[in-house]
Design an enzyme around this catalytic site. Structure first.
Site, PDB file in Angstrom:
ATOM      1  N   ARG A 184     -22.131  -1.924   3.029  1.00 25.83           N
ATOM      2  CA  ARG A 184     -21.343  -3.189   3.403  1.00 25.83           C
ATOM      3  C   ARG A 184     -21.557  -3.861   4.870  1.00 25.83           C
ATOM      4  NH1 ARG A 184     -14.957  -3.391   2.282  1.00 25.83           N
ATOM      5  NH2 ARG A 184     -14.994  -1.433   3.659  1.00 25.83           N
ATOM      6  N   ARG A 226       0.814  -0.971  -0.026  1.00 23.14           N
ATOM      7  CA  ARG A 226       0.049   0.014   0.176  1.00 23.14           C
ATOM      8  C   ARG A 226       0.984   1.319   0.118  1.00 23.14           C
ATOM      9  NH1 ARG A 226      -5.072  -2.008   2.606  1.00 23.14           N
ATOM     10  NH2 ARG A 226      -6.776  -0.205   2.605  1.00 23.14           N
TER      11      ARG A 226
HETATM   12  P1  AP5 Z   1      -8.763  -3.017   4.291  1.00 23.87           P
HETATM   13  O1  AP5 Z   1      -9.494  -3.803   5.187  1.00 23.87           O
HETATM   14  O2  AP5 Z   1      -7.656  -3.409   3.174  1.00 23.87           O
HETATM   15  O3  AP5 Z   1      -9.653  -1.883   3.628  1.00 23.87           O
HETATM   16  P2  AP5 Z   1      -9.540  -1.096   2.072  1.00 23.87           P
HETATM   17  O4  AP5 Z   1      -8.552  -1.291   1.400  1.00 23.87           O
HETATM   18  O5  AP5 Z   1     -10.137   0.186   2.506  1.00 23.87           O
HETATM   19  O6  AP5 Z   1     -10.825  -1.857   1.356  1.00 23.87           O
HETATM   20  P3  AP5 Z   1     -11.997  -2.142   1.586  1.00 23.87           P
HETATM   21  O7  AP5 Z   1     -11.894  -3.662   2.527  1.00 23.87           O
HETATM   22  O8  AP5 Z   1     -12.692  -1.127   2.361  1.00 23.87           O
HETATM   23  O9  AP5 Z   1     -12.647  -2.472   0.149  1.00 23.87           O
HETATM   24  P4  AP5 Z   1     -12.667  -3.730  -0.826  1.00 23.87           P
HETATM   25  O10 AP5 Z   1     -11.905  -3.188  -2.114  1.00 23.87           O
HETATM   26  O11 AP5 Z   1     -12.058  -4.992  -0.213  1.00 23.87           O
HETATM   27  O12 AP5 Z   1     -14.031  -3.772  -1.128  1.00 23.87           O
HETATM   28  P5  AP5 Z   1     -15.168  -4.936  -0.919  1.00 23.87           P
HETATM   29  O13 AP5 Z   1     -14.858  -6.160  -1.823  1.00 23.87           O
HETATM   30  O14 AP5 Z   1     -15.393  -5.165   0.638  1.00 23.87           O
HETATM   31  O15 AP5 Z   1      -7.761  -1.938   5.065  1.00 23.87           O
HETATM   32  C1  AP5 Z   1      -8.523  -1.269   6.492  1.00 23.87           C
HETATM   33  C2  AP5 Z   1      -7.548  -0.533   7.011  1.00 23.87           C
HETATM   34  O16 AP5 Z   1      -6.340  -1.404   7.557  1.00 23.87           O
HETATM   35  C3  AP5 Z   1      -6.798   0.543   6.292  1.00 23.87           C
HETATM   36  O17 AP5 Z   1      -7.509   2.037   6.052  1.00 23.87           O
HETATM   37  C4  AP5 Z   1      -5.294   0.746   6.986  1.00 23.87           C
HETATM   38  O18 AP5 Z   1      -5.562   1.617   8.031  1.00 23.87           O
HETATM   39  C5  AP5 Z   1      -5.234  -0.641   7.466  1.00 23.87           C
HETATM   40  N1  AP5 Z   1      -4.236  -1.554   6.497  1.00 23.87           N
HETATM   41  C6  AP5 Z   1      -4.547  -2.587   6.011  1.00 23.87           C
HETATM   42  N2  AP5 Z   1      -3.579  -2.958   5.088  1.00 23.87           N
HETATM   43  C7  AP5 Z   1      -2.636  -1.968   5.266  1.00 23.87           C
HETATM   44  C8  AP5 Z   1      -1.447  -1.984   4.664  1.00 23.87           C
HETATM   45  N3  AP5 Z   1      -0.918  -2.624   3.594  1.00 23.87           N
HETATM   46  N4  AP5 Z   1      -0.578  -0.777   5.170  1.00 23.87           N
HETATM   47  C9  AP5 Z   1      -0.924   0.028   6.016  1.00 23.87           C
HETATM   48  N5  AP5 Z   1      -2.302   0.051   6.693  1.00 23.87           N
HETATM   49  C10 AP5 Z   1      -3.050  -1.183   6.273  1.00 23.87           C
HETATM   50  O19 AP5 Z   1     -16.567  -4.345  -1.466  1.00 23.87           O
HETATM   51  C11 AP5 Z   1     -17.198  -3.238  -0.771  1.00 23.87           C
HETATM   52  C12 AP5 Z   1     -18.621  -3.506  -0.826  1.00 23.87           C
HETATM   53  O20 AP5 Z   1     -19.110  -3.290  -2.257  1.00 23.87           O
HETATM   54  C13 AP5 Z   1     -19.172  -4.722  -0.546  1.00 23.87           C
HETATM   55  O21 AP5 Z   1     -20.433  -4.611   0.014  1.00 23.87           O
HETATM   56  C14 AP5 Z   1     -19.333  -5.484  -1.725  1.00 23.87           C
HETATM   57  O22 AP5 Z   1     -20.452  -6.430  -1.806  1.00 23.87           O
HETATM   58  C15 AP5 Z   1     -19.730  -4.522  -2.720  1.00 23.87           C
HETATM   59  N6  AP5 Z   1     -19.131  -4.758  -4.213  1.00 23.87           N
HETATM   60  C16 AP5 Z   1     -18.031  -5.413  -4.460  1.00 23.87           C
HETATM   61  N7  AP5 Z   1     -17.549  -5.298  -5.841  1.00 23.87           N
HETATM   62  C17 AP5 Z   1     -18.944  -4.817  -6.435  1.00 23.87           C
HETATM   63  C18 AP5 Z   1     -19.437  -4.504  -7.800  1.00 23.87           C
HETATM   64  N8  AP5 Z   1     -18.645  -4.903  -8.763  1.00 23.87           N
HETATM   65  N9  AP5 Z   1     -20.527  -3.943  -7.905  1.00 23.87           N
HETATM   66  C19 AP5 Z   1     -21.451  -3.615  -6.858  1.00 23.87           C
HETATM   67  N10 AP5 Z   1     -20.994  -3.742  -5.480  1.00 23.87           N
HETATM   68  C20 AP5 Z   1     -19.647  -4.315  -5.274  1.00 23.87           C
END
Ligand code: AP5
Length: 216
Positions: free
Chosen positions: A127, A88
């Site tokens: 979500r 990241r």
């Molecule tokens: P993390 O848990 O990784 O969150 P994120 O990157 O913000 O990603 P999300 O989990 O929010 O989204 P996603 O892309 O996985 O979407 P999802 O599939 O759930 O990180 C959280 C925190 O941890 C960070 O802010 C940081 O503080 C820390 N952290 C983690 N890794 C780190 C690192 N390497 N370095 C430093 N800090 C770190 O989909 C979202 C929703 O949309 C779901 O409800 C889903 O059903 C829906 N959806 C998915 N695809 C579609 C589609 N094509 N059409 C319609 N709806 C959809």
């Protein structure tokens, strides 16, 4: 096969990683899930990470590199894995390259899931997740087949993440642009980066990723 999924918060990385895990038997390594497990277990890392995550900022590179280095050394990673949420920052990408040289691993593809930012807040605020098995759902886009019952495990408890509120999502998006998006040219220059249209439906995005994997 080693695949890196990239994209802003809510792009669908976790959704696609879980589908790939099922289809290809690859292990999903979600650093967000690992940190949330550390918080739930009350570990020292969890205590340090909680406030940072609640603010929508990034946990330090040192902690994240240590977590991933330990995790990819476990036996279940020997046949390949999907990185969801790591690297990241440019420092994490460079540390990953060093780890892979040591272990003789190679990145197969880096897939960037592109999305229109207006859609992200809607996706994230709708979500919810099964508290038992972690399967992800959405109020509008992916409801359980029977309301209130997880399709995967039959669990009836669901949770919403504390960092899934509009203000924190905006900060997470800012961090993505400031710290994570600059990695994309690094992988493009190595010829590894492929983009898929994350505005398509969940199954259509999955098909695009399969096409990338077939062409790799
Ligand atoms: P993390 O848990 O990784 O969150 P994120 O990157 O913000 O990603 P999300 O989990 O929010 O989204 P996603 O892309 O996985 O979407 P999802 O599939 O759930 O990180 C959280 C925190 O941890 C960070 O802010 C940081 O503080 C820390 N952290 C983690 N890794 C780190 C690192 N390497 N370095 C430093 N800090 C770190 O989909 C979202 C929703 O949309 C779901 O409800 C889903 O059903 C829906 N959806 C998915 N695809 C579609 C589609 N094509 N059409 C319609 N709806 C959809």
């Amino acid at each position: 096969m080693i695949l890196i999924l990239m994209g802003p918060p809510g792009a669908g990385k976790g959704t696609q990683a879980r589908m790939l895990e099922e289809r290809h038997g690859l292990v999903q390594l979600s650093t967000g899930d690992m940190l949330r497990a550390a918080i739930a277990a009350g570990t020292e890392i969890g205590k340090q990470a909680k406030a940072v995550m609640d603010r929508g900022e990034l946990v330090s590179d040192d902690i994240m590199v240590e977590i991933i280095a330990a995790r990819i050394s476990e036996d279940d990673c020997a046949n390949g894995f999907i990185l969801d949420g790591f690297p990241r920052t440019p420092a994490q990408a460079e540390a990953l390259d060093r780890m892979f040289v040591d272990k003789g691993f190679e990145i197969g593809s880096v897939v960037e899931i592109t999305v229109n930012e207006d859609a992200l807040v809607e996706r994230i605020s709708g979500r919810f997740t099964c508290a038992h098995c972690g399967e992800g759902y959405h109020d509008a886009f992916k409801r359980p087949k029977t309301d209130g019952i997880c399709d995967m495990c039959g669990g009836t408890d669901f949770t919403r993440r504390p960092d899934d509120n509009a203000e924190t999502v905006r900060r997470r998006l800012g961090e993505y642009h400031r710290q994570t998006a600059p990695i994309l040219p690094y992988y493009r220059d190595k010829g590894l980066l492929r983009q898929v249209d994350g505005m398509a439906g969940i199954d259509a995005v999955a098909r695009q990723i399969e096409e990338v994997l077939e062409a790799a």
